[in-house]
Design a protein around this motif. Structure first.
Motif, mmCIF file in Angstrom:
data_model
loop_
_atom_site.group_PDB
_atom_site.id
_atom_site.type_symbol
_atom_site.label_atom_id
_atom_site.label_comp_id
_atom_site.label_asym_id
_atom_site.label_seq_id
_atom_site.Cartn_x
_atom_site.Cartn_y
_atom_site.Cartn_z
ATOM 1 N N THR A 71 29.436 47.344 39.269
ATOM 2 C CA THR A 71 30.364 46.963 38.212
ATOM 3 C C THR A 71 31.612 46.360 38.835
ATOM 4 N N VAL A 72 31.957 45.157 38.381
ATOM 5 C CA VAL A 72 33.112 44.430 38.907
ATOM 6 C C VAL A 72 34.171 44.352 37.822
ATOM 7 N N ASP A 73 35.394 44.749 38.157
ATOM 8 C CA ASP A 73 36.477 44.775 37.168
ATOM 9 C C ASP A 73 37.781 44.371 37.846
ATOM 10 N N THR A 89 27.318 43.882 36.605
ATOM 11 C CA THR A 89 28.079 43.665 35.381
ATOM 12 C C THR A 89 29.527 43.338 35.716
ATOM 13 N N PHE A 90 30.020 42.249 35.131
ATOM 14 C CA PHE A 90 31.422 41.879 35.223
ATOM 15 C C PHE A 90 32.087 42.333 33.936
ATOM 16 N N SER A 133 37.800 38.445 36.587
ATOM 17 C CA SER A 133 37.690 38.442 38.051
ATOM 18 C C SER A 133 37.605 37.012 38.557
ATOM 19 N N VAL A 139 27.717 39.061 32.277
ATOM 20 C CA VAL A 139 29.079 38.570 32.391
ATOM 21 C C VAL A 139 29.770 38.884 31.063
ATOM 22 N N LEU A 178 34.868 35.113 34.190
ATOM 23 C CA LEU A 178 34.560 35.107 35.616
ATOM 24 C C LEU A 178 34.753 33.700 36.144
#
Length: 338
Positions: A156-158, A184-185, A190, A205, A209
């Protein structure tokens, strides 16, 4: 300091692997304390760990940093993202490397030197002696490679920013390759330079992004052909690649409800997407037997998949006169087939 380059060792490189959880029991943290640091002078660094705490610099110069969990399926959080293995924006900002890989792999070389004859000299003018270690006479280094870490679960990207990645000159690669794992963004937008995301069971997404360079997303890395292994962009969300955009998905364009733009070439499952695209403001089409209305989102820049509704469908051929639903790929202001 693992290796601190000096004027006398500017050509020395150290390929280093750190394993904080060798038995894979879910314990062990790689810690670089404030005031300490890791310097490999261009060598690659592989970290296998259950936890990570980087308060000091990790500098591999032109090398690659690869960070993997110690147990298969461990979730990874990047930036503010939730995960058992958390790599915060502050930790990212302490890294200097050509490339950064999160999740399993790639292989990091480990040089093993089988020491043969060793000559030691007494600097004070004494005698010189030669010894042999374990009876070996081999002096040629041998290099082996192993993947770094176990196979990561969901990533997970946050809220990852360019400031967080100032020390990464090349690409960031995210590998969520455990069975059922996704990338998952989420949350805050980001921004990356070059970014590759690989997942076994889909890429989502769900927040804006942006990449200043290329973006490559493989939502079905293990070629499972699972219906869930799709690339999705949520409605109202923009994915903007500064250069090339390359997507692999077990789906057609319909899984993209938001906006996708590319400053270079675009491909979806190997099929070229025409870029750059002209601005589209309104698109409608009629036939003698049906009408279709495409919801006008306002000015559209670049390449966009539009969502629309269809009513009065062919006198009931599609649903007995009730409302239907369609997703269509619009480019150059034209309805496909017109």
């Amino acid at each position: 300091y693992i290796l601190q380059p000096t004027a006398a060792s500017t050509t020395d490189k150290l390929n280093l692997r750190l394993n904080a959880d060798n038995t894979g029991i879910g314990a062990g943290t790689v810690t670089v304390a404030s005031g300490a640091g890791i310097y490999t002078n261009g060598g690659d660094l592989g970290i296998k760990t259950y936890g990570l705490n980087l308060a000091g610099p990790v500098n591999v110069g032109s090398g690659t940093i690869a960070i993997g969990p110690s147990i298969d399926g461990t979730s990874v959080g990047l930036g503010n993202g939730a995960g058992t293995l958390s790599i915060t924006g502050a930790m990212l900002a302490n890294m200097t490397a050509s490339n950064l890989v999160i999740g399993n792999g790639p292989s990091v070389p480990s040089t093993i030197i089988n020491i043969g004859a060793i000559t030691t000299t007494n600097i004070c003018g004494g005698t010189t002696a030669t010894s042999n270690i374990s009876g070996s006479t081999t002096t040629t280094p041998t290099t082996t490679t192993t993947n770094v870490g176990a196979v990561a679960g969901n990533i997970t990207v946050d809220g990852v920013t360019l400031a967080n990645l100032a020390g990464i000159t090349g690409a960031v690669t995210l590998n969520a390759l455990n069975t059922g794992a996704n990338v998952t963004f989420f949350g805050a937008p980001s921004t990356f330079k070059d970014l590759t995301a690989n997942a076994d069971r889909g890429i989502n997404v769900n927040t804006n992004l942006t990449t200043t360079g290329f973006f490559t997303g493989d939502a079905d890395y293990n070629n499972s052909l699972n219906p869930a292994s799709v690339f999705q962009v949520a409605q109202g969300v923009t994915l903007a690649a500064g250069t090339d955009l390359k997507i692999k998905s077990n789906s057609a364009f319909g899984s993209v409800l938001g906006i996708m733009t590319a400053g270079g070439t675009c491909t979806w499952n190997g099929v070229a997407c025409v870029v750059p695209l002209t601005t589209t403001t309104t698109t409608t089409t009629t036939t003698p037997t049906s009408t279709a209305t495409i919801l006008n989102p306002g000015t559209v820049t670049g390449q966009q998949w539009l969502q629309g509704t269809i009513s009065a469908l062919l006198g009931g051929t599609l649903g007995g006169g009730t409302s239907g639903y369609v997703q269509s790929f619009i480019q150059n202001g034209n309805w496909p087939g017109c």
